[in-house]
Design an enzyme around this catalytic site. Structure first.
Site, PDB file in Angstrom:
ATOM      1  N   LYS A  14       0.802  -1.209  -0.072  1.00 22.51           N
ATOM      2  CA  LYS A  14      -0.116   0.038  -0.026  1.00 22.51           C
ATOM      3  C   LYS A  14       0.775   1.099  -0.018  1.00 22.51           C
ATOM      4  O   LYS A  14       0.592   2.230  -0.909  1.00 22.51           O
ATOM      5  CB  LYS A  14      -0.727   0.096   1.310  1.00 22.51           C
ATOM      6  CG  LYS A  14      -2.076  -1.117   1.532  1.00 22.51           C
ATOM      7  CD  LYS A  14      -2.889  -0.650   2.626  1.00 22.51           C
ATOM      8  CE  LYS A  14      -2.212  -0.712   3.866  1.00 22.51           C
ATOM      9  NZ  LYS A  14      -2.015  -2.257   4.410  1.00 22.51           N
ATOM     10  N   ARG A  89     -10.454   1.033   9.336  1.00 26.74           N
ATOM     11  CA  ARG A  89      -9.936  -0.510   9.045  1.00 26.74           C
ATOM     12  C   ARG A  89     -11.131  -1.061   9.974  1.00 26.74           C
ATOM     13  O   ARG A  89     -11.197  -2.179  10.257  1.00 26.74           O
ATOM     14  CB  ARG A  89      -8.696  -0.504  10.146  1.00 26.74           C
ATOM     15  CG  ARG A  89      -7.472  -0.710   9.136  1.00 26.74           C
ATOM     16  CD  ARG A  89      -6.267  -0.528  10.314  1.00 26.74           C
ATOM     17  NE  ARG A  89      -5.178  -1.595  10.163  1.00 26.74           N
ATOM     18  CZ  ARG A  89      -4.139  -0.656   9.723  1.00 26.74           C
ATOM     19  NH1 ARG A  89      -4.006   0.201   9.289  1.00 26.74           N
ATOM     20  NH2 ARG A  89      -2.890  -1.567   9.532  1.00 26.74           N
ATOM     21  N   ARG A 128      11.293  -6.602   5.157  1.00 26.23           N
ATOM     22  CA  ARG A 128      11.255  -5.341   5.473  1.00 26.23           C
ATOM     23  C   ARG A 128      11.911  -4.971   6.891  1.00 26.23           C
ATOM     24  O   ARG A 128      12.438  -4.068   7.141  1.00 26.23           O
ATOM     25  CB  ARG A 128       9.706  -4.801   5.311  1.00 26.23           C
ATOM     26  CG  ARG A 128       9.555  -3.227   5.752  1.00 26.23           C
ATOM     27  CD  ARG A 128       8.405  -2.878   5.214  1.00 26.23           C
ATOM     28  NE  ARG A 128       7.235  -3.023   6.141  1.00 26.23           N
ATOM     29  CZ  ARG A 128       5.966  -2.667   6.101  1.00 26.23           C
ATOM     30  NH1 ARG A 128       5.560  -2.430   5.011  1.00 26.23           N
ATOM     31  NH2 ARG A 128       5.203  -2.795   6.937  1.00 26.23           N
ATOM     32  N   ARG A 134      11.148  -1.206  12.208  1.00 28.34           N
ATOM     33  CA  ARG A 134       9.735  -1.253  12.804  1.00 28.34           C
ATOM     34  C   ARG A 134       9.648  -2.627  13.609  1.00 28.34           C
ATOM     35  O   ARG A 134       9.797  -3.600  13.031  1.00 28.34           O
ATOM     36  CB  ARG A 134       8.709  -1.451  11.601  1.00 28.34           C
ATOM     37  CG  ARG A 134       8.548  -0.091  11.018  1.00 28.34           C
ATOM     38  CD  ARG A 134       7.274  -0.131  10.062  1.00 28.34           C
ATOM     39  NE  ARG A 134       6.231  -0.243  10.573  1.00 28.34           N
ATOM     40  CZ  ARG A 134       4.935  -0.616   9.749  1.00 28.34           C
ATOM     41  NH1 ARG A 134       5.016   0.104   8.594  1.00 28.34           N
ATOM     42  NH2 ARG A 134       3.965  -1.381  10.191  1.00 28.34           N
ATOM     43  N   ARG A 146      -1.031  -9.291  12.836  1.00 24.25           N
ATOM     44  CA  ARG A 146      -1.513  -8.341  12.007  1.00 24.25           C
ATOM     45  C   ARG A 146      -2.296  -8.445  11.001  1.00 24.25           C
ATOM     46  O   ARG A 146      -3.239  -7.923  10.497  1.00 24.25           O
ATOM     47  CB  ARG A 146      -0.301  -7.468  11.590  1.00 24.25           C
ATOM     48  CG  ARG A 146       0.201  -6.517  12.843  1.00 24.25           C
ATOM     49  CD  ARG A 146       1.532  -5.991  12.600  1.00 24.25           C
ATOM     50  NE  ARG A 146       1.646  -4.979  11.667  1.00 24.25           N
ATOM     51  CZ  ARG A 146       2.745  -4.872  10.596  1.00 24.25           C
ATOM     52  NH1 ARG A 146       3.929  -5.366  10.857  1.00 24.25           N
ATOM     53  NH2 ARG A 146       2.509  -4.168   9.736  1.00 24.25           N
TER      54      ARG A 146
HETATM   55  P1  AMP Z   1       0.106  -0.133   9.423  1.00 25.28           P
HETATM   56  O1  AMP Z   1       1.539   0.916   9.107  1.00 25.28           O
HETATM   57  O2  AMP Z   1      -0.955   0.702   8.401  1.00 25.28           O
HETATM   58  O3  AMP Z   1       0.385  -1.457   9.475  1.00 25.28           O
HETATM   59  O4  AMP Z   1      -0.247   0.302  10.875  1.00 25.28           O
HETATM   60  C1  AMP Z   1       0.754   0.081  11.706  1.00 25.28           C
HETATM   61  C2  AMP Z   1      -0.246   0.129  13.402  1.00 25.28           C
HETATM   62  O5  AMP Z   1      -0.902   1.359  13.515  1.00 25.28           O
HETATM   63  C3  AMP Z   1      -1.421  -0.929  13.250  1.00 25.28           C
HETATM   64  O6  AMP Z   1      -0.775  -2.119  13.615  1.00 25.28           O
HETATM   65  C4  AMP Z   1      -2.215  -0.396  14.291  1.00 25.28           C
HETATM   66  O7  AMP Z   1      -1.688  -0.680  15.658  1.00 25.28           O
HETATM   67  C5  AMP Z   1      -2.081   1.147  13.933  1.00 25.28           C
HETATM   68  N1  AMP Z   1      -3.041   1.600  13.031  1.00 25.28           N
HETATM   69  C6  AMP Z   1      -2.806   2.187  11.808  1.00 25.28           C
HETATM   70  N2  AMP Z   1      -3.927   2.477  11.177  1.00 25.28           N
HETATM   71  C7  AMP Z   1      -4.904   2.152  12.230  1.00 25.28           C
HETATM   72  C8  AMP Z   1      -6.440   2.344  12.126  1.00 25.28           C
HETATM   73  N3  AMP Z   1      -7.047   2.974  10.899  1.00 25.28           N
HETATM   74  N4  AMP Z   1      -7.012   1.971  13.236  1.00 25.28           N
HETATM   75  C9  AMP Z   1      -6.554   1.574  14.166  1.00 25.28           C
HETATM   76  N5  AMP Z   1      -5.164   1.351  14.340  1.00 25.28           N
HETATM   77  C10 AMP Z   1      -4.310   1.775  13.399  1.00 25.28           C
END
Ligand code: AMP
Length: 190
Positions: A14, A89, A128, A134, A146
């Site tokens: 993404k 989400r 990654r 991360r 996740r």
């Molecule tokens: P991502 O980079 O999109 O994989 O997000 C990393 C982490 O941020 C996720 O595992 C969640 O803990 C938090 N996070 C990101 N976007 C959201 C969202 N829309 N709602 C809730 N938690 C989020």
């Protein structure tokens, strides 16, 4: 305005696609994951709150996430459109986004989902994790959690946008250029 939700499990690409698409279509890229990581790095109150959820691969509570996202949308208005990445989400987030778009007299035009097999995702994220720093990419159990959270808690969004004829699935396996082409074809047809 044109507003796109880019969707897909962690590691689907993404972020990579969003970087290209935002320039090609002059959109503001809003990634809630990036916003949380920025706050984490700067040890803001929001970052400290989000940390415990993020470290475990859990979702940050809706109320916190929605408030943060709404503030970012306001910050960039007026603009040509948004590319939402990692948001919504949950159904509550999707409802609140709909309200927010209505308030701005616009709408979500499409949810474009990058579809990638689970095992490919785990391999990509472990790779990654070697360089990204991360924490949530370093551990296979957290990665699998996740992906599980994505399917359990976000599958509902597929039907949410399907009902509005706004859901588009895209094969997320291939070269970066190939995938950009597939996504662009959908955006151009909107
Ligand atoms: P991502 O980079 O999109 O994989 O997000 C990393 C982490 O941020 C996720 O595992 C969640 O803990 C938090 N996070 C990101 N976007 C959201 C969202 N829309 N709602 C809730 N938690 C989020």
């Amino acid at each position: 305005m044109i507003n796109i939700v880019l969707f897909g499990p962690p590691g689907a690409g993404k972020g990579t696609q969003a970087d290209i698409l935002k320039d090609n279509y002059n959109l503001v890229h809003l990634s809630t994951g990036d916003m949380f990581r920025y706050n984490l790095k700067n040890e803001t109150e929001l970052g400290i709150l989000a940390k415990s959820f993020m470290d475990k691969g859990h979702l940050v509570p809706d109320e916190v996430t929605i408030k943060m996202l709404n503030a970012e949308v306001d910050r960039f208005m007026p603009c040509h459109g948004f590319l939402f990445d990692g948001f919504p989400r949950t159904e509550a987030q999707a409802d609140s986004l709909e309200d927010l778009m209505n308030e701005k007299q616009t709408q979500i035009n499409a949810m474009i989902a990058l579809e990638v097999d689970d095992e490919v995702l785990v391999d990509r994220l472990l790779e990654r994790g070697k360089t990204s720093g991360r924490k949530d990419d370093a551990n296979e159990e957290v990665i699998r959690n996740r992906i599980k959270v994505y399917y359990n808690e976000t599958a509902i969004l597929k039907s949410y946008y399907e009902k509005q004829n706004k859901y588009f699935g895209v094969d997320g396996v291939g070269s970066i250029e190939e995938i950009t082409q597939r996504v662009s074809k959908i955006i151009d047809g909107l």
